[in-house]
Scaffold this motif. Structure first.
Motif, PDB file in Angstrom:
ATOM      1  N   ALA A 124      35.494  35.538  45.936  1.00 38.81           N
ATOM      2  CA  ALA A 124      36.853  35.694  46.459  1.00 38.81           C
ATOM      3  C   ALA A 124      36.836  36.432  47.796  1.00 38.81           C
ATOM      4  CB  ALA A 124      37.717  36.453  45.459  1.00 38.81           C
ATOM      5  N   LYS A 125      37.740  36.057  48.686  1.00 36.88           N
ATOM      6  CA  LYS A 125      37.831  36.666  50.014  1.00 36.88           C
ATOM      7  C   LYS A 125      38.790  37.856  50.052  1.00 36.88           C
ATOM      8  CE  LYS A 125      35.240  33.352  51.620  1.00 36.88           C
ATOM      9  NZ  LYS A 125      33.793  33.598  51.774  1.00 36.88           N
ATOM     10  N   ASP A 126      39.754  37.874  49.128  1.00 36.76           N
ATOM     11  CA  ASP A 126      40.760  38.933  49.180  1.00 36.76           C
ATOM     12  C   ASP A 126      40.594  39.901  48.015  1.00 36.76           C
ATOM     13  OD1 ASP A 126      43.088  38.072  46.990  1.00 36.76           O
ATOM     14  OD2 ASP A 126      41.987  36.376  47.847  1.00 36.76           O
ATOM     15  N   GLY A 127      41.064  41.116  48.228  1.00 38.71           N
ATOM     16  CA  GLY A 127      40.878  42.193  47.271  1.00 38.71           C
ATOM     17  C   GLY A 127      41.545  41.957  45.928  1.00 38.71           C
ATOM     18  N   LYS A 128      42.720  41.310  45.942  1.00 40.83           N
ATOM     19  CA  LYS A 128      43.422  41.082  44.679  1.00 40.83           C
ATOM     20  C   LYS A 128      42.608  40.190  43.749  1.00 40.83           C
ATOM     21  CE  LYS A 128      46.543  37.957  44.180  1.00 40.83           C
ATOM     22  NZ  LYS A 128      47.759  37.107  44.295  1.00 40.83           N
ATOM     23  N   GLN A 129      42.073  39.119  44.285  1.00 37.59           N
ATOM     24  CA  GLN A 129      41.290  38.203  43.456  1.00 37.59           C
ATOM     25  C   GLN A 129      39.980  38.843  43.001  1.00 37.59           C
ATOM     26  OE1 GLN A 129      44.289  36.220  43.365  1.00 37.59           O
ATOM     27  NE2 GLN A 129      42.635  35.027  42.458  1.00 37.59           N
ATOM     28  N   ARG A 130      39.370  39.639  43.862  1.00 36.71           N
ATOM     29  CA  ARG A 130      38.141  40.333  43.468  1.00 36.71           C
ATOM     30  C   ARG A 130      38.427  41.311  42.335  1.00 36.71           C
ATOM     31  NH1 ARG A 130      33.912  39.481  47.038  1.00 36.71           N
ATOM     32  NH2 ARG A 130      32.788  41.258  46.191  1.00 36.71           N
ATOM     33  N   ARG A 131      39.579  41.980  42.422  1.00 39.89           N
ATOM     34  CA  ARG A 131      39.951  42.905  41.356  1.00 39.89           C
ATOM     35  C   ARG A 131      40.209  42.142  40.051  1.00 39.89           C
ATOM     36  NH1 ARG A 131      43.872  48.127  41.067  1.00 39.89           N
ATOM     37  NH2 ARG A 131      44.381  47.955  38.849  1.00 39.89           N
ATOM     38  N   LEU A 132      40.889  40.995  40.133  1.00 40.24           N
ATOM     39  CA  LEU A 132      41.116  40.188  38.939  1.00 40.24           C
ATOM     40  C   LEU A 132      39.789  39.826  38.265  1.00 40.24           C
ATOM     41  CD1 LEU A 132      43.915  37.576  39.805  1.00 40.24           C
ATOM     42  CD2 LEU A 132      43.942  39.227  37.929  1.00 40.24           C
ATOM     43  N   GLY A 133      38.824  39.438  39.070  1.00 35.36           N
ATOM     44  CA  GLY A 133      37.518  39.086  38.523  1.00 35.36           C
ATOM     45  C   GLY A 133      36.858  40.240  37.802  1.00 35.36           C
ATOM     46  N   ALA A 134      36.981  41.426  38.356  1.00 32.80           N
ATOM     47  CA  ALA A 134      36.378  42.613  37.736  1.00 32.80           C
ATOM     48  C   ALA A 134      37.128  43.002  36.466  1.00 32.80           C
ATOM     49  CB  ALA A 134      36.363  43.763  38.731  1.00 32.80           C
ATOM     50  N   THR A 162      27.621  33.717  30.662  1.00 36.35           N
ATOM     51  CA  THR A 162      28.063  33.751  32.053  1.00 36.35           C
ATOM     52  C   THR A 162      29.570  33.965  32.115  1.00 36.35           C
ATOM     53  OG1 THR A 162      26.277  32.261  32.720  1.00 36.35           O
ATOM     54  CG2 THR A 162      28.172  32.432  34.200  1.00 36.35           C
ATOM     55  N   SER A 163      29.990  34.895  32.951  1.00 35.65           N
ATOM     56  CA  SER A 163      31.409  35.192  33.133  1.00 35.65           C
ATOM     57  C   SER A 163      31.911  34.508  34.396  1.00 35.65           C
ATOM     58  CB  SER A 163      31.630  36.707  33.248  1.00 35.65           C
ATOM     59  OG  SER A 163      32.953  36.990  33.662  1.00 35.65           O
ATOM     60  N   TRP A 164      32.731  33.479  34.216  1.00 34.02           N
ATOM     61  CA  TRP A 164      33.264  32.788  35.384  1.00 34.02           C
ATOM     62  C   TRP A 164      34.301  33.618  36.123  1.00 34.02           C
ATOM     63  CZ3 TRP A 164      31.399  28.849  38.027  1.00 34.02           C
ATOM     64  CH2 TRP A 164      30.370  28.115  37.424  1.00 34.02           C
ATOM     65  N   ALA A 165      34.874  34.594  35.439  1.00 34.73           N
ATOM     66  CA  ALA A 165      35.742  35.530  36.152  1.00 34.73           C
ATOM     67  C   ALA A 165      34.923  36.336  37.158  1.00 34.73           C
ATOM     68  CB  ALA A 165      36.442  36.459  35.156  1.00 34.73           C
ATOM     69  N   LYS A 166      33.734  36.763  36.773  1.00 37.03           N
ATOM     70  CA  LYS A 166      32.864  37.494  37.690  1.00 37.03           C
ATOM     71  C   LYS A 166      32.413  36.606  38.841  1.00 37.03           C
ATOM     72  CE  LYS A 166      29.834  40.535  36.219  1.00 37.03           C
ATOM     73  NZ  LYS A 166      28.747  41.202  35.465  1.00 37.03           N
ATOM     74  N   ASN A 179      39.760  25.986  31.421  1.00 38.52           N
ATOM     75  CA  ASN A 179      39.318  27.187  32.133  1.00 38.52           C
ATOM     76  C   ASN A 179      40.469  27.973  32.758  1.00 38.52           C
ATOM     77  OD1 ASN A 179      39.895  25.161  34.001  1.00 38.52           O
ATOM     78  ND2 ASN A 179      38.322  25.826  35.444  1.00 38.52           N
ATOM     79  N   PRO A 180      41.489  28.341  31.962  1.00 34.16           N
ATOM     80  CA  PRO A 180      42.636  29.013  32.563  1.00 34.16           C
ATOM     81  C   PRO A 180      42.298  30.318  33.265  1.00 34.16           C
ATOM     82  CG  PRO A 180      42.679  29.199  30.161  1.00 34.16           C
ATOM     83  CD  PRO A 180      41.630  28.191  30.505  1.00 34.16           C
ATOM     84  N   LEU A 181      41.391  31.108  32.706  1.00 32.83           N
ATOM     85  CA  LEU A 181      41.045  32.376  33.358  1.00 32.83           C
ATOM     86  C   LEU A 181      40.331  32.123  34.678  1.00 32.83           C
ATOM     87  CD1 LEU A 181      40.896  35.431  33.440  1.00 32.83           C
ATOM     88  CD2 LEU A 181      38.802  35.310  32.063  1.00 32.83           C
ATOM     89  N   GLN A 182      39.381  31.216  34.687  1.00 32.91           N
ATOM     90  CA  GLN A 182      38.674  30.909  35.927  1.00 32.91           C
ATOM     91  C   GLN A 182      39.643  30.467  37.017  1.00 32.91           C
ATOM     92  OE1 GLN A 182      35.932  27.631  35.767  1.00 32.91           O
ATOM     93  NE2 GLN A 182      35.122  28.005  37.823  1.00 32.91           N
ATOM     94  N   GLU A 183      40.609  29.626  36.661  1.00 35.97           N
ATOM     95  CA  GLU A 183      41.569  29.140  37.656  1.00 35.97           C
ATOM     96  C   GLU A 183      42.458  30.274  38.172  1.00 35.97           C
ATOM     97  OE1 GLU A 183      41.371  26.299  38.994  1.00 35.97           O
ATOM     98  OE2 GLU A 183      40.385  24.967  37.569  1.00 35.97           O
ATOM     99  N   CYS A 184      42.751  31.255  37.308  1.00 37.07           N
ATOM    100  CA  CYS A 184      43.554  32.402  37.744  1.00 37.07           C
ATOM    101  C   CYS A 184      42.817  33.259  38.764  1.00 37.07           C
ATOM    102  CB  CYS A 184      43.937  33.275  36.546  1.00 37.07           C
ATOM    103  SG  CYS A 184      45.282  32.627  35.546  1.00 37.07           S
ATOM    104  N   VAL A 185      41.515  33.432  38.562  1.00 40.84           N
ATOM    105  CA  VAL A 185      40.732  34.296  39.447  1.00 40.84           C
ATOM    106  C   VAL A 185      40.314  33.552  40.710  1.00 40.84           C
ATOM    107  CG1 VAL A 185      38.674  35.742  39.618  1.00 40.84           C
ATOM    108  CG2 VAL A 185      39.918  35.624  37.463  1.00 40.84           C
ATOM    109  N   THR A 210      46.585  26.316  38.531  1.00 36.41           N
ATOM    110  CA  THR A 210      47.041  27.096  37.385  1.00 36.41           C
ATOM    111  C   THR A 210      48.218  26.501  36.629  1.00 36.41           C
ATOM    112  OG1 THR A 210      48.362  28.454  38.906  1.00 36.41           O
ATOM    113  CG2 THR A 210      46.177  29.286  38.317  1.00 36.41           C
ATOM    114  N   ASN A 211      48.552  25.240  36.888  1.00 32.54           N
ATOM    115  CA  ASN A 211      49.624  24.604  36.123  1.00 32.54           C
ATOM    116  C   ASN A 211      49.030  23.914  34.896  1.00 32.54           C
ATOM    117  OD1 ASN A 211      51.884  23.356  35.106  1.00 32.54           O
ATOM    118  ND2 ASN A 211      51.971  21.779  36.694  1.00 32.54           N
TER     119      ASN A 211
END
Length: 349
Positions: free
Chosen positions: A238-248, A228-232, A163-169, A175-176
Motif C-alpha cells: 500500500a502507498k498510503d498510511g491508512k491502508q498500511r495500518r489496515l493491513g497491520a 500467508t496473511s493477504w492483509a499483510k 477475499n473480502p478482507l484482502q479487497e478492503c486492504v 469491495t462490492n
C-alpha cells in the motif's frame, strides 16, 4: 520505455508485487495459527504394516490422485510466474498431484498473457483448477469470462475465490460483495465444470459453507487462517498510511484452518473438501486429512521451492509424500479411509 500497448496493467503490476512480497517478505500470520498444532496422533509402536504397501491414492471430483495433495492457487501473469507455474505443473504431473493457478482475471484484460497460466500441455492428465475472484461477478464478469478462463486452462473445475478482507486492504480493491451468492448460484447452474468456493487465508465457516453449497458449489476449499496473511501483503504494497495500518490491524484476522475443517464437515459430511491455510509439512497435511479433508493444499512452500528450481519443488513433493506415509505407518493406517476413521488423532487440552 514501455508503449501503451506493452506497459504493465494495474493488475499485472499487482501480481508482480504479490509474487515479490510473498517470496521476500515476512507475510505469515504472527499470532493466529492454523490450529493443527492442537492435535496429536496416537503413536502405534507395532503397526503390523509394510510401509511400502501403504495406499495414499484418492479420488477428487472424479479424478484419481496418487496422493491427496494440492499445489494451491498462487500466481500467473508475469514471466517469473510462468516459470514457476511450469515447474509446478511438471511436479504435479510427475507425482500425480492436483494443481490450481492464480487468479486469471489478467487473462481477460490481456489475452497475450494466457501462456503464463497455460500449463495443460505440460501436465495433460493432472486435476487442474482455473481461478477468478468471485467479486468480479459484480464488476462486469459473468459466464462468458469464466468459461474463457476455463477453456484457456482446459481446467477440470473453476475456483471462485472469496477475499473480502484482502479487497478492503488493497488500495485498488473491489469491495462490492452485495448479491454475490445469487450470481454464484446462476454460474454454478450454467458452467459445465464444478465450482470450488475458496477463501484466500481467512477461512470459510460451517455456516458459510452451508450457504455456498445450497447455491450449487461443488466443493469447498476452506483456506483458513494461520499461513500467508493477504492483509499483510496488501498492507506491505500500500502507498498510503491508512491502508498500511489496515493491513497491520487485520494481519491476524480469520478462522483457524482446523476449526474450518471441523465446522464444515459438521454441516456437510460428504462435500468434496480441500484444507489449506498454514499447512507446512506432511504432518500438517495428515492432520487435516484425519480431521475430514479430502485433499490438503499448500501454497507458499511450493512457491518458494519452485522459485528456486524444479528439482527443489520435486524434493518438497517427495518429502510431503514421505511425511504423510510415515504418519500412516506410525498410526497403523493402511489407507486414507483408515486414517479418517480410526480415531488416531486426538485434540490436546
Amino acid at each position: 520505455m514501455n508503449s501503451p500497448l506493452t506497459s504493465p496493467s494495474q493488475t499485472e503490476t499487482r501480481k508482480a508485487d504479490h509474487l515479490r512480497i510473498c517470496l521476500e517478505e515476512d507475510v505469515q500470520f504472527r499470532e493466529t495459527t492454523s490450529g493443527l498444532e492442537r492435535y496429536r496422533f496416537e503413536h502405534c509402536c507395532l503397526p503390523e504394516l509394510d510401509r511400502t504397501e501403504i495406499d495414499l491414492t484418492s479420488t477428487f471430483l472424479g479424478k484419481k490422485l496418487a496422493v491427496p495433495l494440492l499445489i494451491s492457487s498462487m500466481t500467473g501473469g508475469t514471466q517469473l510466474a510462468q516459470t514457476i507455474n511450469y515447474r509446478l505443473a511438471d511436479v504435479a504431473r510427475e507425482y500425480k498431484l492436483a494443481m490450481g493457478v492464480g487468479s486469471q482475471r489478467i487473462v481477460v484484460e490481456k489475452p497475450q498473457l494466457a501462456a503464463t497460466f497455460a500449463v495443460r500441455r505440460r501436465a495433460p492428465d493432472i486435476l487442474l483448477f482455473a481461478n477468478i475472484g468471485a467479486v468480479q461477478l459484480n464488476y462486469n464478469y459473468g459466464l462468458e469470462e469464466c468459461q474463457k478462463i476455463i477453456d484457456i486452462l482446459e481446467a477440470d473445475a473453476l475456483i471462485l475465490h472469496l477475499n473480502p478482507l484482502q479487497e478492503c486492504v488493497q488500495t485498488e480493491g473491489d469491495t462490492n460483495f452485495k448479491g454475490l451468492l445469487d450470481k454464484i448460484a446462476k454460474l454454478c447452474d450454467r458452467l459445465p465444470v464444478p465450482v470450488i468456493a475458496k477463501e484466500v487465508g481467512n477461512g470459510i465457516s460451517g455456516k458459510m459453507a452451508k450457504k455456498l453449497l445450497a447455491a450449487g458449489v461443488g466443493a469447498i476449499d476452506i483456506a483458513g487462517a494461520g499461513g500467508t496473511s493477504w492483509a499483510k501483503i496488501e498492507g506491505e504494497r500500500a502507498k498510503d498510511g491508512k491502508q498500511r495500518r489496515l493491513g497491520a490491524t487485520f494481519a491476524d484476522w480469520g478462522i483457524p484452518t482446523a476449526e474450518c475443517i471441523v465446522s464444515t464437515r459438521a454441516v456437510a459430511p460428504d462435500v468434496p473438501l480441500i484444507a489449506s491455510g498454514g499447512l507446512q509439512n506432511g504432518l500438517d497435511a495428515a492432520k487435516a486429512l484425519a480431521l475430514g479433508a479430502d485433499i490438503a493444499g499448500l501454497a507458499r512452500p511450493f512457491l518458494q521451492a519452485a522459485a528456486e528450481s524444479e528439482s527443489a519443488a520435486a524434493l518438497l513433493a517427495e518429502a510431503l509424500i514421505a511425511e504423510i506415509a510415515t504418519v500412516m505407518f506410525c498410526t497403523g493406517c493402511a489407507n486414507l479411509d483408515e486414517l479418517k476413521q480410526s480415531g488416531v488423532l486426538e485434540r490436546l487440552r
